[in-house]
Design a protein around this motif. Structure first.
Motif, PDB file in Angstrom:
ATOM      1  N   GLU A   1      -6.450   4.814  -7.648  1.00  0.00           N
ATOM      2  CA  GLU A   1      -7.758   4.753  -7.007  1.00  0.00           C
ATOM      3  C   GLU A   1      -8.487   6.082  -7.141  1.00  0.00           C
ATOM      4  O   GLU A   1      -9.710   6.120  -7.361  1.00  0.00           O
ATOM      5  CB  GLU A   1      -7.598   4.367  -5.539  1.00  0.00           C
TER       6      GLU A   1
ATOM      7  N   THR B   1      -7.698  -1.697  -6.759  1.00  0.00           N
ATOM      8  CA  THR B   1      -6.915  -1.951  -5.544  1.00  0.00           C
ATOM      9  C   THR B   1      -6.534  -3.418  -5.403  1.00  0.00           C
ATOM     10  O   THR B   1      -5.365  -3.743  -5.187  1.00  0.00           O
ATOM     11  CB  THR B   1      -7.700  -1.505  -4.300  1.00  0.00           C
TER      12      THR B   1
ATOM     13  N   LEU C   1       0.827  -1.205   0.000  1.00  0.00           N
ATOM     14  CA  LEU C   1       0.000   0.000   0.000  1.00  0.00           C
ATOM     15  C   LEU C   1       0.864   1.259   0.000  1.00  0.00           C
ATOM     16  O   LEU C   1       0.549   2.239  -0.692  1.00  0.00           O
ATOM     17  CB  LEU C   1      -0.928   0.003   1.212  1.00  0.00           C
TER      18      LEU C   1
ATOM     19  N   PHE D   1     -12.185  -0.973  -5.598  1.00  0.00           N
ATOM     20  CA  PHE D   1     -11.421  -2.003  -4.891  1.00  0.00           C
ATOM     21  C   PHE D   1     -11.272  -3.256  -5.746  1.00  0.00           C
ATOM     22  O   PHE D   1     -10.190  -3.837  -5.841  1.00  0.00           O
ATOM     23  CB  PHE D   1     -12.114  -2.363  -3.573  1.00  0.00           C
TER      24      PHE D   1
ATOM     25  N   THR E   1      -2.096   6.145  -3.975  1.00  0.00           N
ATOM     26  CA  THR E   1      -3.554   6.191  -4.176  1.00  0.00           C
ATOM     27  C   THR E   1      -3.952   6.838  -5.506  1.00  0.00           C
ATOM     28  O   THR E   1      -5.144   7.073  -5.734  1.00  0.00           O
ATOM     29  CB  THR E   1      -4.211   6.970  -3.020  1.00  0.00           C
TER      30      THR E   1
END
Length: 266
Positions: A165, A183, A157, A179, A162
């Motif tokens: 996303e 993700t 992560l 997700f 990010t």
């Protein structure tokens, strides 16, 4: 950085000595699994496959294998769910006490196994008042298996960020769609690596298991310990130990391969 010839030779010698110390005992166990001697004698007087046949026909050994596999699978599944959720919470949100919580989740893997075993034994028997069983073993194993999943997922992560996303959200995708399509594919390798390491860690754990297993629960490491010094059982135990080493090496090798993937977005 360039090393002198003397330094390279010294490092090579030290590396060879360390490898010999680590792997020579394992080689002795492997050879003893084919020995005609009923004790762990060296050198072996002869070689035979008899003990391998006995090991794979032993009901006690097979039951112990099934118990270890069941415990490892369930504890790994619990660790996958909890470890992933905690990783997202600690990486994606800032709140008071975040560093302290992160330390508390990592601590079980650093504590001596006997301390963890005693603490969990007292918790189950004294505080909760529940009898020791295979499920107390599962819970005990999950406490340290979570760490391997947590470390793998939070590292991925941190590396991936990010941005993808956020781009998915800007294009109108919901939380679960993002997700599922963005993700999760990026985390898939880290999740699999964490699961394999957790399974291997659970499968050969003995100290915590000894303190949290009921009288009728025998995992493979406990079976090995109980039978190692019984008459005519030493060669069979050597066979089981060799199989245990192989079972542990395979998931760790796969996890190392997956963990070595540093390309973002994969």
């Amino acid at each position: 950085m360039r090393l002198s010839r003397t330094t390279r030779i010294a490092l090579g010698v030290v590396t060879a000595l360390v490898l010999v110390v680590v792997y020579l005992p394992l080689a002795v166990v492997l050879v003893n699994s084919f020995s005609t001697s009923t004790a762990l004698a060296w050198p072996p007087p002869g070689f035979t496959l008899e003990w391998w046949g006995r090991a794979f026909q032993s009901e006690g050994a097979l039951d112990a294998v099934l118990t270890s596999v069941l415990v490892a699978i369930v504890s790994t599944a619990i660790a996958l769910v909890l470890g992933t959720l905690v990783s997202f919470a600690l990486q994606r949100f800032a709140f008071f006490g975040r560093d302290a919580i992160s330390l508390l989740f990592i601590l079980p893997i650093a504590l001596p196994g006997i301390v963890t075993g005693i603490a969990l034994n007292n918790f189950f028997r004294t505080i909760m008042g529940v009898p020791l069983s295979i499920w107390t073993v599962v819970i005990a194993h999950a406490t340290f298996c979570i760490v391997t999943v947590f470390n793998n997922v939070i590292a991925r992560l941190r590396r991936q960020g990010t941005s993808l996303e956020e781009a998915s959200a800007d294009l109108g995708a919901g939380v679960w769609t993002t997700f599922r399509l963005v993700t999760f594919p990026q985390l898939r390798g880290a999740l699999l690596a964490g699961a394999l390491l957790a399974f291997a860690l659970s499968f050969d754990e003995i100290i915590v298991t000894t303190f949290t297993a009921g009288s009728g629960v025998t995992t493979l490491p406990i079976y090995i310990l109980n039978n190692m010094f019984r008459p005519n059982q030493a060669p069979v135990v050597s066979v089981i130990a060799v199989v245990l080493v192989l079972v542990s090496i395979i998931p760790i090798a796969i996890a190392q391969k997956l963990g070595g993937d540093t390309k973002p977005g994969r």
